[in-house]
Scaffold this active site. Structure first.
Site, PDB file in Angstrom:
ATOM      1  N   GLU A 162       0.863  -1.173   0.000  1.00  0.00           N
ATOM      2  CA  GLU A 162       0.000   0.000   0.000  1.00  0.00           C
ATOM      3  C   GLU A 162       0.901   1.225   0.000  1.00  0.00           C
ATOM      4  O   GLU A 162       1.267   1.749   1.042  1.00  0.00           O
ATOM      5  CB  GLU A 162      -0.930  -0.031   1.222  1.00  0.00           C
ATOM      6  N   GLU A 196       3.665   8.365  -4.376  1.00  0.00           N
ATOM      7  CA  GLU A 196       4.633   7.678  -3.520  1.00  0.00           C
ATOM      8  C   GLU A 196       5.497   6.685  -4.294  1.00  0.00           C
ATOM      9  O   GLU A 196       6.165   5.836  -3.708  1.00  0.00           O
ATOM     10  CB  GLU A 196       3.915   6.967  -2.368  1.00  0.00           C
TER      11      GLU A 196
END
Length: 743
Positions: A198, A207
């Site tokens: 995640e 990210e």
């Protein structure tokens, strides 16, 4: 205090390069961790931890070493990870449940599971339990194994504590490396059969999802692996919103100000603007102000189970559902966690679940770690009519998604075509752009400066902060004033900016200068042997937007450090700051920051102190104050009037001060905490507020250990009629110590 790890290989490319490290050392206030992007920092167990200790009142910083054997008192007082979104993420029960269900459904036999960006190890423990590797299981699968990759050393240490607390420390292999540093045969005995991960931000890609998946598929995973999540799809919707326009259209908003000051003159519009990117916001807070101009439309699919492409383009033709002006695109994503498409998580705004033509499963409760994103159209936006075709072009890189909008194959959302400003371009936050375009704010500042200049003849003026408005206002209003702008954050960019807009604002650069070097406090030589008669600031410090309100008392510290060059009758703007507060009900915000207990069957209570939990703490512990815009806190309600706690007198040198205020509850409700902010007295009659009803500033949120019933509720909690707040300011550290008692 910022924490980094230094090693011979320097710092990881995902967080910062050697060049950006140098920038941080010069201007640490400009460095901000992005959500949980700190995860992929590279380090090993033999490294020493360095923290960048920043003095909020001077902007100076120094590296300090945090040794393994230091006592808690010798380490930083602030929780190391309190300003990240780990706590909010782990309190997201909908997210946790969806991942647990998908992992249980996907991992049905012994296999090798790789968890990238493992954090506290929650997904790793879920995977181990699904294979029967936990001690509570009646069966044991010797061929099953879990490799947890986490590159940020403080998080690795916390993960090991969590694993031990759950009897999983022997079941999960923890590797303190970046995922693109892992090698099969060295760090991993074999390629992994299943990837659980995640590493998603509000935009989805920020990210490093794509490069992480690319490297994993090339080097770490078997062919055709199973993955949790399985797929993500991004969506968009066209909206009209005058408020969103204020956050980026400085060109047209300042034209309404009629003060004769041009921060973005013709020909140099692009020298001062927001970055061309998506901005994360809670759009439900603006629902009543939005006019929806389209149905939601699909943009991109991202498959986790196969190697993703680095760049793609698409164009979507949609029909406008209303007449209006497109000011922005609201975007979100839908996560499909299992390959059969039965388990979902959606970050969309609540209004999409109410639209009969659109159904998005997996809508959860309020959370802050994932919001919606806003892409602004240039300037005034694009006018459309109902049923008109609109072409939305989208492009993604490895880390971001961008949009272009047009109403025909020939016409695209244009904007302006200024000459490129190159490296001298200044990017401000949308909130600061909105402040500079706000007619009331500009008028107040303009009149304060105008009145101050009436009291001074040919004054020497210092603009102590990074204000762009004030030096131009002073130079435009007075043909005899000499202005020195310190620009502690903008530096050379500030100089180039003032030069670029000089002719449009009718001043010459021989009366306006920026000090190029400032290794020590100013002397009379710097002020050309003239005492300073006007000392001003907004206050605004570039790159220092995500801080507690009292960090801007740096203005007071600067005034004190420059006392030797100030005239006896110097005018100081602002002349005073007032710390104010009110009690509030903040159920969503409190829930997302409360102490962790059991998460999907795994005890996380050992993580609370490190993550800076605020609710359900022991009686002798206090959570930190958090900088946050109240209007973005989810459900909220004022329970008291505003009270003044103490004042900061900028006419005198900085000193310790304290104050007490009694907050009487005027509304019934559950009090989850109180909000603090500073209102700035620019002169004796002009006050600029930064309180909860002002969207352009962050306030400080102090959450209670336990919610308290205020007024007559008929609840089991004890009713309270008031709260006494005591605050004391320490000028040596810039900290504000806050205590409170209920009555």
């Amino acid at each position: 205090m910022l924490s980094l790890f230094l090693e011979p290989r320097l710092l990881p490319n995902r967080l910062l390069s050697l060049c950006s490290l140098f920038t941080i050392l010069k201007n640490p206030s400009s460095f901000q961790f992005k959500s949980r992007a700190v995860r992929n920092m590279s380090s090993d167990s033999a490294q020493r931890m360095f923290q960048l200790k920043l003095d909020p009142l001077t902007g100076n910083s120094e590296w300090v070493v945090i040794e393994e054997n230091q006592t808690p008192e010798e380490k930083t007082k602030e929780p190391l990870l309190a300003t990240t979104s780990y706590l909010d993420m782990l309190n997201d029960s909908h997210r946790n449940r969806a991942f647990r269900q998908a992992i249980d459904k996907t991992i049905t036999k012994p296999c090798h599971v790789l968890d990238i960006g493992a954090g506290t190890g929650l997904l790793s423990m879920m995977a181990a339990r699904a294979m029967g590797l936990d001690d509570s299981s009646t069966s044991y699968c010797p061929k099953g194994k879990v490799t947890a990759c986490e590159s940020y050393l403080p998080m690795v240490k916390l993960m090991r504590k969590v694993l031990r607390a759950n009897g999983m420390d022997k079941k999960v292999r923890v590797i303190n490396k970046r995922s693109d540093e892992l090698e099969v045969g060295i760090d991993m005995s074999s390629r992994a059969d299943v990837l659980v991960s995640e590493i998603l931000d509000s935009e989805l890609l920020g990210e490093g999802l794509i490069p992480t998946l690319q490297h994993a598929h090339d080097n770490l995973l078997v062919e055709n692996p199973q993955t949790v999540p399985y797929r993500a799809t991004t969506y968009g919707q066209l909206v009209e919103s005058p408020y969103l326009r204020k956050l980026h259209d400085l060109i047209n908003n300042e034209a309404k100000a009629l003060d004769g000051i041009y921060l973005v003159p013709n020909g140099v519009h692009s020298i001062l603007q927001i970055k061309e990117q998506q901005f994360a916001m809670h759009c439900d807070a603006m629902k009543e102000e939005f006019k929806l101009l389209s149905e939601p439309f699909k943009v991109f699919d991202f498959e986790f189970w196969k190697r993703p492409e680095s760049n793609r383009k698409t164009e979507v033709c949609i029909k406008a559902t209303n007449d209006g002006t497109i000011h922005a695109i609201v975007s979100w994503w839908l996560l499909q966690l299992d390959n059969e498409g039965t388990i979902f998580y959606c970050t969309g705004p609540k209004w999409i679940s109410d639209q009969s033509k659109s159904f998005f499963p997996g809508m959860g409760n309020w959370c802050d770690h994932w919001k919606q994103c806003i892409w602004f159209l240039p300037e005034k936006g694009m006018t459309v009519c109902k049923h008109q075709e609109v072409f939305v072009g989208a492009r993604h890189t490895k880390t971001s998604i961008s949009y272009r909008v047009k109403t025909s194959l020939e016409k695209e959302d244009g904007g302006h075509c200024d000459p490129s400003p190159g490296d001298n371009q200044i990017f401000l936050t949308p909130e600061q752009i909105a402040i500079y375009g706000d007619c009331n704010w500009r008028l107040s500042m303009f009149n304060v400066i105008k009145n101050a200049l009436k009291q001074k003849v040919s004054p020497m003026c210092i603009v102590v902060d990074d204000s762009l408005f004030l030096p131009i206002a002073i130079a435009s209003l007075s043909k005899s004033a000499h202005v020195i702008a310190l620009f502690p954050g903008l530096r050379e960019k500030g100089t180039h900016y003032l030069q670029a807009v000089a002719s449009s604002n009718l001043y010459s650069m021989d009366r306006l200068e920026v000090l190029r070097t400032r290794n020590q406090q100013l002397t009379m030589e710097d002020t050309h042997q003239t005492k300073v008669g006007l000392f001003v600031g907004e206050p605004f410090y570039y790159g220092n937007e995500n801080v507690l309100p009292w960090r801007n008392l740096r203005f007071w510290k600067e005034r004190t450090m420059l006392d030797s060059v100030l005239s006896k009758d110097v005018l100081i703007v602002p002349c005073k700051g007032i710390l104010r507060a009110c009690a509030m009900s903040l159920p969503d915000f409190w829930r997302s920051h409360r102490c962790l207990q059991e998460i999907e069957g795994f005890d996380h209570s050992v993580a609370n102190s490190t993550l800076g939990a605020c609710g359900d703490l022991p009686a002798d512990e206090e959570g930190p104050c958090l900088p946050f815009p109240i209007w973005q806190c989810g459900e909220s309600k004022r329970l008291s009037d505003t009270v003044s706690i103490m004042e900061f007198d900028f006419l005198k040198p900085i000193s310790s001060c304290a104050g007490t205020a009694q907050v009487e509850f005027t509304e019934s409700g559950i009090c989850h905490g109180f909000v603090l902010w500073i209102d700035w007295m620019m002169d004796s009659s002009t006050e600029l507020s930064t309180g909860p009803d002002k969207r352009y500033w962050k306030q400080a949120v102090k959450l209670l250990n336990k919610p308290v019933a205020a007024g007559s509720q008929g609840l089991t909690l004890a009713d309270c009629s008031s709260i006494e707040i005591k605050a004391s300011f320490d000028p040596s550290s810039g900290d504000l110590n806050i205590k409170y008692v209920f009555f």
